[in-house]
Design an enzyme around this catalytic site. Structure first.
Site, PDB file in Angstrom:
ATOM      1  N   ASP A 248       6.579 -42.950  36.083  1.00 29.42           N
ATOM      2  CA  ASP A 248       7.751 -41.963  35.242  1.00 29.42           C
ATOM      3  C   ASP A 248       8.884 -42.151  35.491  1.00 29.42           C
ATOM      4  O   ASP A 248       9.290 -42.097  36.695  1.00 29.42           O
ATOM      5  CB  ASP A 248       6.923 -40.748  34.934  1.00 29.42           C
ATOM      6  CG  ASP A 248       7.968 -40.010  34.074  1.00 29.42           C
ATOM      7  OD1 ASP A 248       7.571 -40.081  33.023  1.00 29.42           O
ATOM      8  OD2 ASP A 248       8.564 -38.984  34.596  1.00 29.42           O
ATOM      9  N   GLU A 285       8.409 -46.948  33.915  1.00 29.84           N
ATOM     10  CA  GLU A 285       9.313 -46.568  32.709  1.00 29.84           C
ATOM     11  C   GLU A 285      10.796 -46.511  33.089  1.00 29.84           C
ATOM     12  O   GLU A 285      11.197 -45.745  33.961  1.00 29.84           O
ATOM     13  CB  GLU A 285       9.006 -45.153  32.228  1.00 29.84           C
ATOM     14  CG  GLU A 285       9.639 -44.730  31.015  1.00 29.84           C
ATOM     15  CD  GLU A 285       9.770 -43.183  30.827  1.00 29.84           C
ATOM     16  OE1 GLU A 285      10.186 -42.764  29.817  1.00 29.84           O
ATOM     17  OE2 GLU A 285       9.141 -42.355  31.693  1.00 29.84           O
TER      18      GLU A 285
END
Length: 579
Positions: A248, A285
């Site tokens: 993330d 990401e």
């Protein structure tokens, strides 16, 4: 060095006691800041324990706890991952190249919201060509339901989903069905409730990103903090047999060390992959539009395997919906979609009006395979971070939804689907929390409203994240998939899945095999994939395209015809044609 099951790194406190099985035992501190029990510890399965820090008589959870059965504020419980008997000894993994990813949130994927219930849907995923199931974060967080990005127990699996044993059953079942598993993990911050790490050691440092305090990746004591993260990576890939991790918001990792944590992670995972003799994938990401993340280490990169490309989503979303507020503004020309498909990023050193500066770096089209970019037309962020959590299903007709699928599944990148999009789910995916602390719930709701102001959305329509109905509204309604427009869209995904398996051109990773045109007047877009061509009419009028193709392989709906080199498309229609 081999550590005992109750050893803990805690250089900060001067005293530490172990509360275990109803007893309190003293611990001794080594020169390296690790504490060990000073006397024999009661043994047995499912032992509850915690640590008394200093003179505090309230036990705190283990920073490396494998189970938090009563919540993140309560005692930890021992768990032996080796006790599970795996059935996937012949599993050889799934490589990312050529694969389709399916992102889901365990709590809303099924009515039950458990790993075991999700197992019952694997046949459905196989029918639409899914190769890898990506789970939103499942580590322990405070409350009963959450997106998962507020996790504080990184080594524990959320009990309401089924706990660690349920997770093992899920991964084992996926492998039996021929599906790999990617786990979404968050290493850039910790949640706002239940984070006791600062009591033990310098896990955090001064400064913060959008979501919380920085992890201490480069200051005093950072070597053990980095090891904490790397051991967590290893846990998912070894103890739970996971096939990859989605990392993330890696742009929020603040690391000025001599070797970036991401590179160190890639080195370790590649070594583990070689030992396990199966592909292990790290997907970042990132908001940076910088392929240094995925460039091989031999070429000066970090050596991760893939990264998200939001630019593809933005270009497709704007082309279909006409929405140009906020960060969508720069993607208004149809040529933006052509550039993304041909060159990977739209912002590759260009001016970003939303950021107020130039943004991104060019992709090396000669050396980088296109599959290293993971793209979608919908995902948890792009739906859930809208004011109402509304899907594009609400504003697009069936042909337009089919065009979104066509562009995503027949484009040059690694496609990712978001749960329910394959049948045009009518249920929203809204941002939900269940913070027991009222002040946290209020702060979360106010923060959401402030965030939406930049996008020009009406704060009055933002649902309360703390309202249980916000969570329940977000659960998929599986009964929809069998009728009406839902069944029609599901058939689209099944047909496109079959075409991806049949035609090598649709998984060719070379940017050189992609060529696009974009007519701003007619709003007709074409994308060449070797000998195949995707054609989409984004306009409001019928269009005709001259083509050398002789075969209509796929059409989004009635009215698409191919006759004597002329492809006719009604408004909003799309097609795939070939020799």
């Amino acid at each position: 060095m081999t550590r005992g099951p109750f050893d803990v790194w805690a250089p900060l406190p001067e005293r530490l006691r172990l509360s275990v099985a109803g007893e309190t035992l003293e611990m001794t501190k080594g020169d390296d800041g690790w504490w060990a029990p000073a006397e024999p510890v009661p043994t047995g399965a499912d032992v509850d324990y915690g640590y008394l820090v200093g003179d505090d008589d309230t036990p705190r959870p283990d920073p490396r706890s494998r189970r938090q059965p009563a919540g993140v504020h309560e005692l930890s419980r021992t768990f032996d991952p080796a006790s599970y008997v795996w059935n996937d000894l012949t599993w050889t993994g799934r490589q990312l190249a050529g694969s389709v990813i399916y992102e889901l949130h365990v709590g809303t994927f099924t009515p039950e919201g458990t790993f075991d219930a999700a197992l019952e849907k694997l046949g459905h995923l196989r029918e639409i060509g899914v190769d890898l199931v990506e789970l939103m974060p499942v580590n322990a967080f405070n409350g009963t339901h959450n997106w998962g990005y507020d996790g504080v127990g990184w080594f524990a699996v959320h009990e309401q989903y089924g706990g660690p044993e349920g997770y093992q059953r899920f991964v084992d079942g996926c492998h039996a069905a021929g599906l790999g598993v990617i786990q979404d993990v968050v290493y850039n911050h910790l949640g706002p409730s239940g984070n006791y790490l600062p009591l033990f050691a310098p896990y955090l440092k001064s400064g913060a990103n959008t979501w919380g305090d920085f992890l201490n990746l480069d200051g005093p004591g950072s070597e053990e903090v980095r090891r904490y993260i790397l051991d967590n990576v290893r846990m998912w890939l070894s103890d739970y047999h996971v096939d990859g991790l989605r990392l993330d918001a890696v742009h929020a990792l603040n690391d000025a060390g001599h070797q970036h944590l991401l590179e160190e992670m890639a080195v370790m995972v590649d070594a583990l992959s070689a030992h396990q003799r199966r592909p292990l994938t790290l997907i970042a990401e990132s908001d940076l539009n910088d392929t240094r993340l995925v460039r091989p280490r031999e070429a000066g990169g970090y050596g991760l395997h893939a990264q998200w490309s939001d630019d593809f989503h933005h270009a497709v979303h704007v082309a279909l919906t006409g929405e140009t507020e906020g960060y969508y503004a720069d993607f208004a020309p149809l040529s933006a979609l052509a550039k993304v498909c041909e060159r990977g990023f739209f912002h590759d050193g260009t001016w970003s009006s939303f950021r107020g500066r130039t943004h991104g770096f060019p992709v090396d089209l000669r050396s980088m395979p296109a599959w290293r970019l993971v793209v979608c037309s919908q995902n948890h962020d792009q739906i859930g971070n809208r004011a109402r959590g509304d899907r594009i299903t609400e504003v697009l007709d069936d042909d337009q939804l089919a065009c979104a699928a066509l562009l995503t599944l027949c484009g040059p990148f690694t496609p990712m689907l978001f749960m329910g999009e394959e049948w045009a789910a009518s249920t929203p995916f809204q941002f939900f929390t269940s913070h027991p602390e009222p002040e946290l719930g209020t702060a979360t709701a106010e923060g959401r409203i402030a965030e939406f102001e930049r996008m020009g959305w009406d704060p009055a329509v933002v649902p309360d994240p703390q309202d249980p109905e916000t969570f329940h509204r977000s659960k998929l309604d599986w009964s929809e998939a069998t009728g009406g427009r839902h069944a029609r869209i599901l058939d689209v995904y099944r047909r496109l899945a079959a075409l991806r398996r049949e035609h090598e051109s649709l998984t060719d990773p070379s940017f050189a095999a992609v060529g696009c045109t974009a007519d701003e007047q007619t709003r007709v877009f074409t994308m060449r994939r070797d000998e195949l061509t995707v054609v989409v009419n984004f306009g409001e009028a019928a269009a005709t395209v001259e083509t050398a193709a002789a075969t209509l392989l796929f059409e989004t709906g009635a009215g698409v015809t191919l006759d004597a080199g002329r492809l006719s498309l009604p408004p909003h229609a799309g097609a795939l044609v070939g020799p």
